[in-house]
Design an enzyme around this catalytic site. Sequence first.
Site, short mmCIF file in Angstrom:
data_model
loop_
_atom_site.label_atom_id
_atom_site.label_comp_id
_atom_site.label_asym_id
_atom_site.label_seq_id
_atom_site.Cartn_x
_atom_site.Cartn_y
_atom_site.Cartn_z
N LYS A 4 0.54 -1.16 0.33
CA LYS A 4 -0.06 0.30 -0.32
C LYS A 4 0.67 1.55 0.03
O LYS A 4 1.56 1.22 0.43
CB LYS A 4 -0.89 0.08 1.02
CG LYS A 4 -2.47 -0.94 0.75
CD LYS A 4 -3.72 -1.18 1.93
CE LYS A 4 -4.89 -2.05 1.53
NZ LYS A 4 -5.34 -2.10 1.93
N ARG B 216 -3.19 -9.84 5.01
CA ARG B 216 -3.23 -10.15 3.66
C ARG B 216 -2.36 -9.57 2.76
O ARG B 216 -1.86 -8.41 2.91
CB ARG B 216 -4.36 -9.07 3.47
CG ARG B 216 -5.39 -9.45 1.72
CD ARG B 216 -6.96 -8.72 1.95
NE ARG B 216 -6.85 -8.95 0.69
CZ ARG B 216 -6.98 -7.63 -0.71
NH1 ARG B 216 -5.51 -6.90 0.13
NH2 ARG B 216 -7.58 -7.58 -2.10
C1 YH5 Z 1 -7.74 -4.33 3.45
O1 YH5 Z 1 -6.82 -4.28 3.90
N1 YH5 Z 1 -7.02 -3.76 0.73
S1 YH5 Z 1 -7.77 -3.83 -1.87
C2 YH5 Z 1 -3.76 -0.07 -3.41
C3 YH5 Z 1 -2.17 -0.24 -3.09
C4 YH5 Z 1 -1.85 -1.71 -2.47
C5 YH5 Z 1 -3.22 -2.74 -2.74
C6 YH5 Z 1 -1.54 1.47 -3.58
N2 YH5 Z 1 -9.19 -4.68 -0.23
C7 YH5 Z 1 -7.31 -4.57 2.14
O2 YH5 Z 1 -5.29 -4.10 -0.94
N3 YH5 Z 1 -9.54 -5.96 2.32
C8 YH5 Z 1 -8.51 -4.06 -0.35
O3 YH5 Z 1 -1.14 0.08 -3.46
C9 YH5 Z 1 -9.43 -5.27 1.46
N4 YH5 Z 1 -8.55 -4.96 4.30
C10 YH5 Z 1 -9.44 -6.02 3.66
N5 YH5 Z 1 -10.01 -7.11 4.72
C11 YH5 Z 1 -6.74 -2.85 -1.77
C12 YH5 Z 1 -5.06 -3.11 -1.57
C13 YH5 Z 1 -4.19 -2.30 -2.03
C14 YH5 Z 1 -4.64 -0.87 -2.51
#
Ligand code: YH5
Length: 281
Positions: free
Chosen positions: A227, A261
Amino acid sequence: MSSEFKLNCAGKILDLSKPRVMGILNITPDSFYEGSRCSDDWLNVAEQMIKDGVDILDIGGESTRPGAAGAPTQEQELERVLPVIEGLASRFNVIISIDTSSPLVIREAVKAGAGIINDVRALHREGALEAAADTNVPVNLMHSLINQPEPGFVPVYGDVVEEVSQYLMDCVERCENAGIVRERLILDPGFGGGMFGKTPVYDLEMLKGFRRFHELGLPVFAGMSRKSFIGSTLGRDTDDRLPGSLAAAMLAAQAGAHIIRVHDVRETVDVIRFLQAVDEA
Ligand code: YH5
């Protein structure tokens, strides 16, 4: 670090006496990171994650990234994820999580074999609470703003851990009133910007204070992999955030996170195995 939580995920028992790893399987045409964009290749990616020791596969058909192509309809989302859930459920013994806010997808995914409902909107979309209540599987409730904020919106919290905890407690009560028992709930503070509603400093504060989320008395979930707060803290692009993501995973596991996750299953499983070995020494 150990706890007594055990979840019944559609007949498969998820024992949370040690941290468990959830692998991300994005079935969207526009995932931000190439490595997890696996619309064509999901079977191979899933098989590799299983070999690498994943506990849960998280199947998502909607991108929550700011600027992502317009939200899919429930039918489009279903079209993307259902063949994947059916394909995985028929081949492997792994627990399948469905990353969705849509009531139609919740119902159909669980019928097809999903064992966890993972909703970044904590069942606030119209009909989602009832759909989840009609199933028997655990639900991961995440804190978010529910809707994508206007560009330039800056979230403000006093004590972010306290305010996020308060929101999650309200979500628990709302679920219990709808007939979803506490034993089915997992809580997630929702790391990240955009609709997740945190700035990098709040993400760091939540990680630092992560232990406090245990006061809620339910299993706690952490999704930090790659993230932007990791990128902005270290000055790294999305494809160069593995070390930061592993550091974050280790800190969360040490703070008692029950489910983590991630995109990088093999590396994260090693981190947790190592931590377990030290714990048991
Ligand atoms: C979460 O925290 N996150 S989708 C932006 C990024 C990298 C990764 C800019 N679904 C979560 O993974 N479900 C997502 O870099 C989730 N908890 C739960 N339960 C977003 C994501 C991401 C977004």
